[in-house]
Design a protein around this motif. Structure first.
Motif, PDB file in Angstrom:
ATOM      1  N   GLN A   1       0.831  -1.208   0.000  1.00 14.87           N
ATOM      2  CA  GLN A   1       0.000   0.000   0.000  1.00 14.87           C
ATOM      3  C   GLN A   1       0.866   1.259   0.000  1.00 14.87           C
ATOM      4  OE1 GLN A   1      -2.268  -0.613   3.567  1.00 14.87           O
ATOM      5  NE2 GLN A   1      -3.790  -1.936   2.574  1.00 14.87           N
ATOM      6  N   GLU A   2       1.897   1.256   0.825  1.00 12.45           N
ATOM      7  CA  GLU A   2       2.698   2.472   0.953  1.00 12.45           C
ATOM      8  C   GLU A   2       3.653   2.646  -0.215  1.00 12.45           C
ATOM      9  OE1 GLU A   2       2.285   3.367   5.668  1.00 12.45           O
ATOM     10  OE2 GLU A   2       4.198   2.492   5.029  1.00 12.45           O
ATOM     11  N   ALA A   3       4.070   1.570  -0.850  1.00 11.11           N
ATOM     12  CA  ALA A   3       4.863   1.687  -2.076  1.00 11.11           C
ATOM     13  C   ALA A   3       4.029   2.362  -3.166  1.00 11.11           C
ATOM     14  CB  ALA A   3       5.327   0.307  -2.537  1.00 11.11           C
ATOM     15  N   LYS A   4       2.762   1.989  -3.254  1.00  9.62           N
ATOM     16  CA  LYS A   4       1.852   2.596  -4.234  1.00  9.62           C
ATOM     17  C   LYS A   4       1.642   4.077  -3.921  1.00  9.62           C
ATOM     18  CE  LYS A   4      -2.781   1.909  -6.250  1.00  9.62           C
ATOM     19  NZ  LYS A   4      -3.396   3.208  -5.924  1.00  9.62           N
ATOM     20  N   LEU A   5       1.446   4.375  -2.651  1.00 11.07           N
ATOM     21  CA  LEU A   5       1.225   5.759  -2.239  1.00 11.07           C
ATOM     22  C   LEU A   5       2.443   6.626  -2.572  1.00 11.07           C
ATOM     23  CD1 LEU A   5      -0.279   6.878   1.164  1.00 11.07           C
ATOM     24  CD2 LEU A   5       1.780   7.950   0.285  1.00 11.07           C
ATOM     25  N   ILE A   6       3.634   6.134  -2.239  1.00 11.60           N
ATOM     26  CA  ILE A   6       4.855   6.897  -2.487  1.00 11.60           C
ATOM     27  C   ILE A   6       5.069   7.101  -3.983  1.00 11.60           C
ATOM     28  CG2 ILE A   6       7.383   6.780  -2.338  1.00 11.60           C
ATOM     29  CD1 ILE A   6       7.018   5.519   0.434  1.00 11.60           C
ATOM     30  N   HIS A   7       4.795   6.083  -4.766  1.00 13.56           N
ATOM     31  CA  HIS A   7       4.941   6.210  -6.218  1.00 13.56           C
ATOM     32  C   HIS A   7       4.036   7.321  -6.754  1.00 13.56           C
ATOM     33  CE1 HIS A   7       4.043   5.154 -10.478  1.00 13.56           C
ATOM     34  NE2 HIS A   7       5.365   5.046 -10.502  1.00 13.56           N
ATOM     35  N   GLU A   8       2.821   7.384  -6.269  1.00 11.15           N
ATOM     36  CA  GLU A   8       1.891   8.419  -6.725  1.00 11.15           C
ATOM     37  C   GLU A   8       2.396   9.803  -6.348  1.00 11.15           C
ATOM     38  OE1 GLU A   8      -1.719   7.212  -4.880  1.00 11.15           O
ATOM     39  OE2 GLU A   8      -2.165   5.648  -6.367  1.00 11.15           O
ATOM     40  N   LYS A   9       2.935   9.939  -5.144  1.00  9.53           N
ATOM     41  CA  LYS A   9       3.434  11.244  -4.695  1.00  9.53           C
ATOM     42  C   LYS A   9       4.656  11.658  -5.512  1.00  9.53           C
ATOM     43  CE  LYS A   9       0.297  11.451  -1.522  1.00  9.53           C
ATOM     44  NZ  LYS A   9      -0.881  12.337  -1.717  1.00  9.53           N
ATOM     45  N   ILE A  10       5.545  10.715  -5.792  1.00 10.78           N
ATOM     46  CA  ILE A  10       6.737  11.041  -6.582  1.00 10.78           C
ATOM     47  C   ILE A  10       6.348  11.406  -8.012  1.00 10.78           C
ATOM     48  CG2 ILE A  10       8.829  10.063  -7.617  1.00 10.78           C
ATOM     49  CD1 ILE A  10       9.255   8.495  -5.042  1.00 10.78           C
ATOM     50  N   LYS A  11       5.405  10.672  -8.566  1.00 13.56           N
ATOM     51  CA  LYS A  11       4.945  10.943  -9.936  1.00 13.56           C
ATOM     52  C   LYS A  11       4.400  12.366 -10.055  1.00 13.56           C
ATOM     53  CE  LYS A  11       1.089   9.150 -11.179  1.00 13.56           C
ATOM     54  NZ  LYS A  11       0.018   8.171 -11.508  1.00 13.56           N
ATOM     55  N   ASP A  12       3.722  12.811  -8.997  1.00 13.54           N
ATOM     56  CA  ASP A  12       3.135  14.158  -8.999  1.00 13.54           C
ATOM     57  C   ASP A  12       4.102  15.207  -8.430  1.00 13.54           C
ATOM     58  OD1 ASP A  12       0.770  13.142 -10.040  1.00 13.54           O
ATOM     59  OD2 ASP A  12      -0.110  12.808  -8.052  1.00 13.54           O
ATOM     60  N   LYS A  13       5.343  14.767  -8.126  1.00  9.96           N
ATOM     61  CA  LYS A  13       6.374  15.654  -7.556  1.00  9.96           C
ATOM     62  C   LYS A  13       5.961  16.251  -6.218  1.00  9.96           C
ATOM     63  CE  LYS A  13       8.326  16.829 -12.096  1.00  9.96           C
ATOM     64  NZ  LYS A  13       9.371  15.785 -11.986  1.00  9.96           N
ATOM     65  N   HIS A  14       5.161  15.532  -5.468  1.00 12.98           N
ATOM     66  CA  HIS A  14       4.758  15.953  -4.123  1.00 12.98           C
ATOM     67  C   HIS A  14       5.726  15.335  -3.105  1.00 12.98           C
ATOM     68  CE1 HIS A  14       0.359  16.606  -5.671  1.00 12.98           C
ATOM     69  NE2 HIS A  14       1.190  17.573  -6.035  1.00 12.98           N
TER      70      HIS A  14
END
Length: 317
Positions: free
Chosen positions: A170-183
Protein backbone atom coordinates in the motif's frame (compact mmCIF):
# COMPACT_ATOMS: atom_id res chain seq x y z
CA UNK A 1 31.47 -4.08 11.95
CA UNK A 2 33.65 -1.82 14.06
CA UNK A 3 37.26 -0.92 13.30
CA UNK A 4 38.12 0.06 16.87
CA UNK A 5 40.88 -2.13 18.31
CA UNK A 6 40.69 -2.31 22.09
CA UNK A 7 43.94 -3.32 23.76
CA UNK A 8 43.97 -6.92 24.99
CA UNK A 9 45.30 -5.90 28.40
CA UNK A 10 43.54 -2.69 29.36
CA UNK A 11 44.82 -0.88 32.46
CA UNK A 12 42.35 0.32 35.06
CA UNK A 13 40.62 3.67 34.40
CA UNK A 14 42.67 5.26 37.19
CA UNK A 15 45.91 4.03 35.60
CA UNK A 16 44.83 5.38 32.20
CA UNK A 17 43.89 8.68 33.83
CA UNK A 18 47.31 8.89 35.49
CA UNK A 19 49.02 8.19 32.17
CA UNK A 20 46.97 10.90 30.50
CA UNK A 21 47.93 13.32 33.26
CA UNK A 22 51.58 12.54 32.60
CA UNK A 23 51.02 13.24 28.88
CA UNK A 24 50.06 16.81 29.78
CA UNK A 25 52.91 17.43 32.24
CA UNK A 26 56.19 19.04 31.30
CA UNK A 27 57.05 21.39 28.45
CA UNK A 28 55.15 19.63 25.67
CA UNK A 29 52.12 17.41 25.33
CA UNK A 30 52.73 13.75 24.55
CA UNK A 31 50.20 13.33 21.74
CA UNK A 32 51.34 9.79 20.92
CA UNK A 33 50.54 8.66 24.47
CA UNK A 34 47.09 10.24 24.30
CA UNK A 35 46.36 8.43 21.03
CA UNK A 36 47.71 5.11 22.33
CA UNK A 37 45.23 5.26 25.22
CA UNK A 38 42.05 6.94 24.00
CA UNK A 39 42.05 5.50 20.47
CA UNK A 40 42.06 1.98 21.92
CA UNK A 41 39.33 2.21 24.53
CA UNK A 42 35.62 1.54 24.11
CA UNK A 43 32.96 4.16 24.83
CA UNK A 44 32.32 2.68 28.28
CA UNK A 45 36.04 2.60 29.05
CA UNK A 46 36.47 6.21 27.94
CA UNK A 47 33.59 7.22 30.19
CA UNK A 48 35.28 5.56 33.18
CA UNK A 49 38.60 7.22 32.32
CA UNK A 50 36.91 10.61 32.33
CA UNK A 51 35.41 9.87 35.75
CA UNK A 52 38.75 8.70 37.12
CA UNK A 53 40.54 11.73 35.69
CA UNK A 54 38.04 14.09 37.29
CA UNK A 55 38.43 12.38 40.63
CA UNK A 56 42.22 12.50 40.44
CA UNK A 57 42.72 15.95 38.90
CA UNK A 58 39.54 17.86 39.75
CA UNK A 59 38.92 18.78 36.11
CA UNK A 60 36.98 17.27 33.23
CA UNK A 61 39.38 15.48 30.89
CA UNK A 62 37.67 17.23 27.98
CA UNK A 63 38.66 20.64 29.35
CA UNK A 64 42.26 19.55 29.72
CA UNK A 65 42.34 18.16 26.20
CA UNK A 66 40.83 21.40 24.92
CA UNK A 67 43.62 23.39 26.57
CA UNK A 68 46.45 21.09 25.51
CA UNK A 69 45.54 20.25 21.90
CA UNK A 70 44.81 22.24 18.77
CA UNK A 71 43.24 22.14 15.33
CA UNK A 72 41.79 19.01 13.68
CA UNK A 73 43.56 16.66 16.07
CA UNK A 74 41.88 18.37 19.01
CA UNK A 75 38.50 18.08 17.33
CA UNK A 76 38.97 14.37 16.63
CA UNK A 77 40.09 13.63 20.19
CA UNK A 78 37.28 15.65 21.77
CA UNK A 79 34.54 14.10 19.64
CA UNK A 80 35.91 10.64 20.27
CA UNK A 81 36.18 11.12 24.05
CA UNK A 82 32.60 12.31 24.40
CA UNK A 83 29.96 9.70 25.16
CA UNK A 84 28.07 8.82 21.95
CA UNK A 85 24.89 10.58 23.04
CA UNK A 86 26.81 13.70 24.07
CA UNK A 87 28.66 13.66 20.77
CA UNK A 88 25.46 13.42 18.73
CA UNK A 89 23.92 16.23 20.78
CA UNK A 90 26.95 18.43 20.07
CA UNK A 91 26.89 17.64 16.34
CA UNK A 92 23.17 18.34 16.15
CA UNK A 93 23.50 21.63 18.01
CA UNK A 94 26.34 22.77 15.76
CA UNK A 95 24.26 21.88 12.72
CA UNK A 96 21.34 24.04 13.87
CA UNK A 97 23.66 27.00 14.48
CA UNK A 98 25.18 26.97 11.02
CA UNK A 99 22.13 25.75 9.22
CA UNK A 100 21.96 25.83 5.46
CA UNK A 101 19.46 24.06 3.26
CA UNK A 102 22.09 21.55 2.17
CA UNK A 103 23.24 20.66 5.68
CA UNK A 104 22.51 16.98 6.30
CA UNK A 105 24.06 16.34 9.70
CA UNK A 106 20.73 16.46 11.54
CA UNK A 107 19.25 13.93 9.15
CA UNK A 108 22.38 11.78 9.45
CA UNK A 109 22.15 11.66 13.24
CA UNK A 110 18.42 10.98 13.18
CA UNK A 111 18.47 8.23 10.55
CA UNK A 112 21.69 6.27 11.17
CA UNK A 113 21.30 5.78 14.92
CA UNK A 114 19.12 3.21 16.61
CA UNK A 115 16.02 4.44 18.41
CA UNK A 116 17.83 4.08 21.74
CA UNK A 117 20.89 5.95 20.49
CA UNK A 118 18.73 8.79 19.18
CA UNK A 119 16.87 8.90 22.49
CA UNK A 120 20.21 9.19 24.32
CA UNK A 121 21.17 12.04 22.00
CA UNK A 122 17.92 13.85 22.76
CA UNK A 123 18.45 13.34 26.50
CA UNK A 124 22.02 14.62 26.26
CA UNK A 125 20.76 17.63 24.28
CA UNK A 126 18.28 18.42 27.09
CA UNK A 127 20.99 18.17 29.71
CA UNK A 128 23.60 20.20 27.83
CA UNK A 129 21.55 22.93 26.17
CA UNK A 130 18.50 23.15 28.50
CA UNK A 131 16.07 22.76 25.62
CA UNK A 132 14.99 20.06 23.20
CA UNK A 133 16.62 19.19 19.91
CA UNK A 134 13.16 19.35 18.33
CA UNK A 135 12.79 22.93 19.58
CA UNK A 136 16.10 24.04 18.06
CA UNK A 137 15.53 22.25 14.77
CA UNK A 138 12.08 23.83 14.45
CA UNK A 139 13.48 27.26 15.27
CA UNK A 140 16.32 27.12 12.76
CA UNK A 141 14.51 25.54 9.80
CA UNK A 142 11.51 26.45 7.70
CA UNK A 143 9.02 24.94 5.30
CA UNK A 144 9.57 21.43 3.98
CA UNK A 145 12.92 21.13 5.76
CA UNK A 146 11.24 21.77 9.10
CA UNK A 147 8.47 19.26 8.37
CA UNK A 148 10.93 16.48 7.57
CA UNK A 149 13.70 17.18 10.08
CA UNK A 150 11.51 17.73 13.15
CA UNK A 151 9.74 14.46 12.37
CA UNK A 152 13.04 12.61 11.95
CA UNK A 153 14.72 13.85 15.13
CA UNK A 154 11.52 13.10 17.09
CA UNK A 155 11.35 9.51 15.86
CA UNK A 156 11.39 6.38 18.02
CA UNK A 157 11.19 3.49 15.58
CA UNK A 158 10.43 -0.14 16.17
CA UNK A 159 13.76 -1.99 15.83
CA UNK A 160 12.56 -5.51 15.07
CA UNK A 161 12.62 -7.45 11.79
CA UNK A 162 8.88 -8.07 11.47
CA UNK A 163 7.26 -6.45 8.43
CA UNK A 164 3.71 -6.08 7.15
CA UNK A 165 3.82 -6.90 3.44
CA UNK A 166 0.27 -5.67 2.83
CA UNK A 167 1.23 -2.32 4.29
CA UNK A 168 4.46 -2.31 2.26
CA UNK A 169 2.44 -2.76 -0.94
CA UNK A 170 0.00 0.00 0.00
CA UNK A 171 2.70 2.47 0.95
CA UNK A 172 4.86 1.69 -2.08
CA UNK A 173 1.85 2.60 -4.23
CA UNK A 174 1.22 5.76 -2.24
CA UNK A 175 4.85 6.90 -2.49
CA UNK A 176 4.94 6.21 -6.22
CA UNK A 177 1.89 8.42 -6.72
CA UNK A 178 3.43 11.24 -4.70
CA UNK A 179 6.74 11.04 -6.58
CA UNK A 180 4.94 10.94 -9.94
CA UNK A 181 3.13 14.16 -9.00
CA UNK A 182 6.37 15.65 -7.56
CA UNK A 183 4.76 15.95 -4.12
CA UNK A 184 8.04 15.11 -2.41
CA UNK A 185 7.18 16.79 0.89
CA UNK A 186 3.72 15.26 1.18
CA UNK A 187 2.75 14.53 4.79
CA UNK A 188 2.28 10.82 4.08
CA UNK A 189 5.78 10.52 2.59
CA UNK A 190 7.28 12.22 5.66
CA UNK A 191 5.12 10.12 7.98
CA UNK A 192 6.36 6.88 6.42
CA UNK A 193 10.02 7.92 6.49
CA UNK A 194 9.88 9.17 10.07
CA UNK A 195 7.75 6.52 11.79
CA UNK A 196 8.16 3.14 10.07
CA UNK A 197 10.83 0.70 11.18
CA UNK A 198 13.84 0.40 8.92
CA UNK A 199 12.82 -3.18 8.11
CA UNK A 200 9.36 -1.97 7.05
CA UNK A 201 10.83 0.86 4.97
CA UNK A 202 13.14 -1.59 3.19
CA UNK A 203 10.18 -3.86 2.47
CA UNK A 204 8.24 -0.92 1.07
CA UNK A 205 11.06 0.18 -1.21
CA UNK A 206 11.71 -3.39 -2.36
CA UNK A 207 8.03 -3.60 -3.30
CA UNK A 208 8.35 -0.21 -5.02
CA UNK A 209 11.16 -1.57 -7.19
CA UNK A 210 9.26 -4.77 -7.96
CA UNK A 211 6.15 -2.85 -8.99
CA UNK A 212 7.77 -0.01 -10.95
CA UNK A 213 11.00 -1.48 -12.30
CA UNK A 214 13.43 0.94 -10.68
CA UNK A 215 14.79 1.82 -7.25
CA UNK A 216 13.12 4.71 -5.50
CA UNK A 217 16.38 6.68 -5.48
CA UNK A 218 16.47 6.35 -9.26
CA UNK A 219 12.93 7.73 -9.45
CA UNK A 220 13.94 10.67 -7.29
CA UNK A 221 16.93 11.44 -9.54
CA UNK A 222 14.46 12.60 -12.15
CA UNK A 223 13.62 15.65 -10.05
CA UNK A 224 15.32 19.05 -10.11
CA UNK A 225 19.04 18.60 -9.40
CA UNK A 226 19.10 22.00 -7.66
CA UNK A 227 16.21 21.10 -5.36
CA UNK A 228 17.92 21.03 -1.94
CA UNK A 229 14.95 19.40 -0.25
CA UNK A 230 14.92 16.62 -2.82
CA UNK A 231 18.63 16.07 -2.15
CA UNK A 232 17.90 15.79 1.57
CA UNK A 233 15.06 13.38 0.87
CA UNK A 234 17.33 11.14 -1.21
CA UNK A 235 19.95 11.13 1.55
CA UNK A 236 17.27 10.32 4.13
CA UNK A 237 16.18 7.26 2.18
CA UNK A 238 19.79 6.17 1.69
CA UNK A 239 20.55 6.54 5.41
CA UNK A 240 17.49 4.50 6.34
CA UNK A 241 18.17 1.70 3.85
CA UNK A 242 21.90 1.59 2.96
CA UNK A 243 23.73 3.91 5.37
CA UNK A 244 27.15 2.62 4.33
CA UNK A 245 26.57 4.02 0.82
CA UNK A 246 25.65 7.40 2.27
CA UNK A 247 28.81 7.47 4.39
CA UNK A 248 30.96 6.48 1.42
CA UNK A 249 29.52 9.39 -0.55
CA UNK A 250 30.25 11.79 2.32
CA UNK A 251 33.80 10.48 2.70
CA UNK A 252 34.49 10.62 -1.02
CA UNK A 253 33.31 14.22 -1.13
CA UNK A 254 35.32 15.10 1.98
CA UNK A 255 38.57 13.55 0.74
CA UNK A 256 38.50 13.91 -3.02
CA UNK A 257 37.58 17.54 -3.44
CA UNK A 258 40.06 20.40 -3.54
CA UNK A 259 40.92 20.86 0.12
CA UNK A 260 39.91 18.17 2.59
CA UNK A 261 36.65 18.63 4.51
CA UNK A 262 38.13 17.72 7.89
CA UNK A 263 34.82 18.34 9.66
CA UNK A 264 32.99 15.66 7.70
CA UNK A 265 35.94 13.27 7.78
CA UNK A 266 36.34 13.59 11.54
CA UNK A 267 32.61 13.21 12.13
CA UNK A 268 32.26 10.01 10.13
CA UNK A 269 35.36 8.30 11.57
CA UNK A 270 34.60 9.17 15.20
CA UNK A 271 30.90 8.29 15.04
CA UNK A 272 31.24 5.02 13.07
CA UNK A 273 34.50 3.48 14.37
CA UNK A 274 32.62 1.49 17.03
CA UNK A 275 29.72 0.58 14.74
CA UNK A 276 30.25 -0.10 11.03
CA UNK A 277 33.38 1.71 9.81
CA UNK A 278 34.82 -1.59 8.56
CA UNK A 279 31.81 -2.09 6.27
CA UNK A 280 32.04 1.55 5.16
CA UNK A 281 35.75 1.10 4.43
CA UNK A 282 35.15 -2.04 2.38
CA UNK A 283 32.46 -0.28 0.35
CA UNK A 284 34.70 2.75 -0.08
CA UNK A 285 37.47 0.59 -1.54
CA UNK A 286 35.03 -1.27 -3.80
CA UNK A 287 33.67 1.97 -5.24
CA UNK A 288 36.89 4.01 -5.35
CA UNK A 289 39.61 1.37 -5.95
CA UNK A 290 41.68 2.65 -3.01
CA UNK A 291 41.62 1.60 0.66
CA UNK A 292 39.99 4.22 2.89
CA UNK A 293 43.10 4.32 5.08
CA UNK A 294 45.28 5.21 2.09
CA UNK A 295 42.86 7.87 0.92
CA UNK A 296 42.90 9.43 4.38
CA UNK A 297 46.68 9.32 4.80
CA UNK A 298 47.11 11.03 1.42
CA UNK A 299 45.00 13.96 2.62
CA UNK A 300 45.93 14.32 6.31
CA UNK A 301 49.07 14.92 8.33
CA UNK A 302 50.61 14.63 11.78
CA UNK A 303 48.74 13.69 14.94
CA UNK A 304 45.39 14.13 13.21
CA UNK A 305 46.36 11.48 10.68
CA UNK A 306 47.65 9.18 13.43
CA UNK A 307 44.37 9.46 15.33
CA UNK A 308 42.21 8.67 12.31
CA UNK A 309 44.43 5.75 11.31
CA UNK A 310 44.21 4.38 14.87
CA UNK A 311 40.40 4.56 14.81
CA UNK A 312 40.47 2.75 11.47
CA UNK A 313 42.33 -0.05 13.25
CA UNK A 314 45.35 0.39 11.00
CA UNK A 315 48.02 1.42 13.51
CA UNK A 316 50.47 -0.94 15.21
CA UNK A 317 48.78 -0.97 18.64
Amino acid sequence: MATLKVSSHVPSPSEDAEQLKSAFDGWGTNEDLIISILAHRSAEQRKLIRQAYHEACGEDLLKTLDKELTSDFERAILLWTLEPGERDALLANEATKRWTSSNQVLMEVACTRTSTQLLHARQAYHARYKKSIEEDVAHHTTGDFRKLLVSLVSSYRYEGDEVNMTLAKQEAKLIHEKIKDKHYSDEDVIRILSTRSKAQINATFNRYQDEHGEEILKSLEEGDEDDKFLGLLRSTIQCLTRPELYFVDVLRSAINKTGTDEGALTRIVTTRAEIDLKVIGEEYQRRNSIPLEKAITKDTRGDYEKMLVALLGEDDA
